[in-house]
Design an enzyme around this catalytic site. Structure first.
Site, PDB file in Angstrom:
ATOM      1  N   ASP A   7       0.867  -1.164   0.000  1.00 26.53           N
ATOM      2  CA  ASP A   7       0.000   0.000   0.000  1.00 26.53           C
ATOM      3  C   ASP A   7       0.915   1.228   0.000  1.00 26.53           C
ATOM      4  OD1 ASP A   7      -2.349   1.685   0.558  1.00 26.53           O
ATOM      5  OD2 ASP A   7      -1.450   1.858   2.547  1.00 26.53           O
ATOM      6  N   ASP A   9      -0.133   5.232   0.925  1.00 29.86           N
ATOM      7  CA  ASP A   9      -0.393   6.149   2.045  1.00 29.86           C
ATOM      8  C   ASP A   9      -0.554   5.373   3.350  1.00 29.86           C
ATOM      9  OD1 ASP A   9      -0.522   8.756   0.760  1.00 29.86           O
ATOM     10  OD2 ASP A   9      -2.314   8.014  -0.241  1.00 29.86           O
TER      11      ASP A   9
END
Length: 219
Positions: A7, A9
């Site tokens: 991922d 953020d």
């Protein structure tokens, strides 16, 4: 084959200040009360329309669209003005380089847009490390597994040869749904207990711990 899918953020970079600012501005421009920063941090990782829907489920489709577009334009303007601040978390740059040098394939699966992810990786000089970049522009929002499945396909890996790394329950549930091992990071936006409950095999505290956990998961 060993594939690590990250991922962005809350896992690779800390962009929460800009996300909270842009969301508050978007709601204000649409004439709506802004959600709290805590509420915004909780939905980081979802695609933008899904995030706005989670923050304000009573909005009409037209209002949701307005907030979404105001967010995009505000975030883009902030980037173009050089005001965007998305620093890598401590040790992430070194960990990515070490994994790449050690034979790992690297990919990203994120709720960011194509443009936003490309700009983020370019600002840190790390775009060349990744064999697959999957964003919300081309896939349903997490926890739907489409972007993770696309990363597997582009890397030529099967589910047993991959690990998903993220900071939210959305990441963990996405991985679990297609049999990919999941490792949570505790420096992001959801609590360790939530990550474990959503499918994380373990939750790590530092980038060094993450590198070690990856090698233990796919030795």
């Amino acid at each position: 084959m060993k594939l690590a899918v990250f991922d962005c953020d809350g896992t690779l970079v800390d962009g929460q200040a800009d996300v909270c600012w842009a969301m508050a501005r978007a709601f204000a421009r649409a004439g709506l009360p802004a959600p709290t920063d805590h509420a915004v941090r909780r939905i980081v990782g979802l695609s933008l329309p899904a995030a706005v829907r989670a923050l304000a489920p009573a909005l009409s489709d037209e209002q949701n669209h307005a907030v979404t577009e105001f967010y995009r334009s505000s975030f883009r303007a902030r980037r173009e003005e050089g005001l965007l601040d998305e620093p890598l978390y401590d040790g992430i740059a070194e960990m990515l380089r070490a994994l790449h040098a050690g034979g790992w394939q690297l990919a990203v699966a994120t709720g960011k847009s194509d443009r936003g992810l490309a700009a983020c990786l370019a600002s840190h000089g790390s775009a060349d490390l990744f064999v697959s970049l999957q964003t919300a522009d081309r896939h349903p929002s997490k926890p739907h597994p489409a972007m993770l499945e696309a990363a597997l396909f582009e890397a030529g890996a099967n589910a047993q040869e991959a690990v998903m790394i993220g900071d939210t329950s959305f990441d963990m549930a996405m991985a679990r749904s297609i049999g990919v091992a999941a490792i949570g990071v505790e420096w992001g936006y959801h609590q360790p207990a939530e990550l474990i409950a959503s499918g994380a095999a373990r939750v790590v505290a530092t980038a060094a711990d993450l590198a070690a956990a990856l090698e233990e998961t796919l030795p």
